[in-house]
Design an enzyme around this catalytic site. Structure first.
Site, PDB file in Angstrom:
ATOM      1  N   ILE A   1       0.829  -1.217   0.000  1.00  0.00           N
ATOM      2  CA  ILE A   1       0.000   0.000   0.000  1.00  0.00           C
ATOM      3  C   ILE A   1       0.864   1.268   0.000  1.00  0.00           C
ATOM      4  O   ILE A   1       0.830   2.073  -0.925  1.00  0.00           O
ATOM      5  CB  ILE A   1      -0.962   0.009   1.210  1.00  0.00           C
ATOM      6  CG1 ILE A   1      -1.882  -1.223   1.184  1.00  0.00           C
ATOM      7  CG2 ILE A   1      -1.774   1.299   1.214  1.00  0.00           C
ATOM      8  CD1 ILE A   1      -2.978  -1.213   0.163  1.00  0.00           C
ATOM      9  N   GLU A   2       1.637   1.482   1.061  1.00  0.00           N
ATOM     10  CA  GLU A   2       2.601   2.588   1.190  1.00  0.00           C
ATOM     11  C   GLU A   2       1.972   3.981   1.087  1.00  0.00           C
ATOM     12  O   GLU A   2       2.638   4.929   0.675  1.00  0.00           O
ATOM     13  CB  GLU A   2       3.743   2.434   0.170  1.00  0.00           C
ATOM     14  CG  GLU A   2       4.485   1.112   0.272  1.00  0.00           C
ATOM     15  CD  GLU A   2       5.707   1.031  -0.633  1.00  0.00           C
ATOM     16  OE1 GLU A   2       6.430   2.036  -0.744  1.00  0.00           O
ATOM     17  OE2 GLU A   2       5.934  -0.038  -1.233  1.00  0.00           O
ATOM     18  N   GLN A   3       0.704   4.106   1.429  1.00  0.00           N
ATOM     19  CA  GLN A   3       0.027   5.399   1.355  1.00  0.00           C
ATOM     20  C   GLN A   3      -0.056   6.057   2.734  1.00  0.00           C
ATOM     21  O   GLN A   3       0.000   5.383   3.760  1.00  0.00           O
ATOM     22  CB  GLN A   3      -1.382   5.212   0.779  1.00  0.00           C
ATOM     23  CG  GLN A   3      -1.394   4.691  -0.658  1.00  0.00           C
ATOM     24  CD  GLN A   3      -2.767   4.198  -1.079  1.00  0.00           C
ATOM     25  OE1 GLN A   3      -3.781   4.807  -0.760  1.00  0.00           O
ATOM     26  NE2 GLN A   3      -2.813   3.080  -1.791  1.00  0.00           N
TER      27      GLN A   3
END
Length: 366
Positions: free
Chosen positions: A126-128
């Protein structure tokens, strides 16, 4: 169509028929289209971004391949022949997953895709940004839990993993429920790289994954109550090339200020360089390979055709071996890398030796 009129035997066959209808097995043997069920004691988790370099990987070590490139049935068949899992990439906008119905639909689509491609699970990447008080905070944990439940119900032996930053301390404004997510999936892949994504001190070039800083991240995850057996260490097979605004006699490379998610400086001032390119450049550089004792990482300086000095920080077998030793000594679940395509798999003798050394560095020294 109602199912009540179907004989009981036919109902039992439906899951098998559904899998076969997704497409005939592309492997030479039908057994190779079966999901991998074995759970290895030690994981070597490999990210592959496409093409055919996988044919030259060290399959004696690999337990899981996260296929982030175009689907390659040949890779799936070969991995299964070696007892290794092949898993999907899972990425989705966090704004959408607040809706439970949307989550369920997304998960169902991923399960169907994994079945159709005879894959063994999913790696959620994801890395959001997430605010601690936002609805996305709880929704993300729910997504992981529901994904794990669905995959394990639908594909026997399947694996669900989640990628996290090198530290749980809200790196890049990512406030995640790390303990909840770790409990909800098989393990976390800790991305122990891009550790200069937010530079709060001097705006200078530094290691992609400094040794002590990297280890601090694992200590913090474990202090939260996450078992070391839920953590796989990710190491970088690439480095960063920075243009130096000034290069001091002590090899301090001042870089352009490029803000990122609140920080005044970041590694965005440089660009990523795969290990295979670094190896072709380092010996002809101004400095040759140097070792920074504080960061336990190699670097070198070179001058470009325009006369500008650059500093390149990277990881090599020496720096990776140090981290692999930590993996062994502290009982982590395993090790992996971003990404396996970064090495030179050509027939060149020197390149072959360098590539073997990088794979060899993943094996924890006893």
């Amino acid at each position: 169509m109602a199912l009540c009129g179907l004989p009981e035997f036919t109902l039992l066959l439906l899951p098998l028929l559904a899998r076969l209808s997704a497409g005939d097995c592309p492997c030479s043997e039908a057994a190779l289209c079966q999901p991998i069920r074995h759970r290895p004691d030690f994981e070597v988790f490999v990210f592959d971004v496409g093409q055919k370099t996988w044919k030259s990987y060290d399959w004696s070590q690999i337990t899981t391949v996260a296929a982030f490139g175009k689907y390659d049935p040949e890779l799936m068949c070969y991995a299964h022949s070696k007892g290794a899992r092949v898993v999907l990439k899972g990425d989705i906008s966090l704004k959408n997953i607040i809706d439970p119905t949307f989550r369920a639909s997304w998960i169902a689509q991923k399960v169907d895709l994994a079945k159709a491609q005879y894959m063994d699970g999913i790696n959620i990447d994801i890395e959001q940004e997430v605010n601690c008080s936002s609805p996305e905070y709880e929704a993300l944990t729910a997504l992981v839990k529901e994904t794990t439940e669905s995959f394990q119900r639908e594909i026997e032996g399947s694996q669900v993993t989640f990628d996290v930053a090198w530290s749980p301390k809200r790196i890049d404004k990512r406030c995640y429920n790390y303990t909840g997510i770790a409990d909800a999936c098989d393990f976390l892949f800790v991305m122990s790289y891009d550790e200069q994504s937010q530079i709060w001190s001097e705006c200078i070039a530094a290691a992609n994954a400094p040794y002590n800083q990297t280890l601090t991240g694992y200590i913090d995850y474990i202090k939260m109550g996450i078992s070391p057996k839920k953590l796989v260490m990710g190491v970088p097979w690439y480095g960063y090339d920075y243009i130096c605004l000034n290069l001091s006699k002590d090899d301090i490379c001042t870089i352009t200020k490029v803000p990122f998610r609140g920080a005044p400086c970041s590694d965005a001032a440089g660009h990523q360089v795969p290990y295979k390119v670094i190896m072709k450049q380092v010996n002809g550089s101004v400095s040759g390979s140097q070792w920074n004792k504080d960061q336990q990482a190699p670097y070198y300086n070179y001058k470009d055709p325009a006369g500008r000095f650059h500093q390149v920080w990277y990881d090599n077998p020496q720096s990776i071996s140090l981290k692999a030793a930590y993996v062994k000594n502290y009982g982590l679940r395993g090790i992996g890398m971003w990404n396996a395509n970064c090495l030179d798999y050509s027939d060149d003798a020197l390149a072959r030796e360098q590539t073997q050394e990088m794979w060899g560095a993943l094996k924890p020294r006893l």
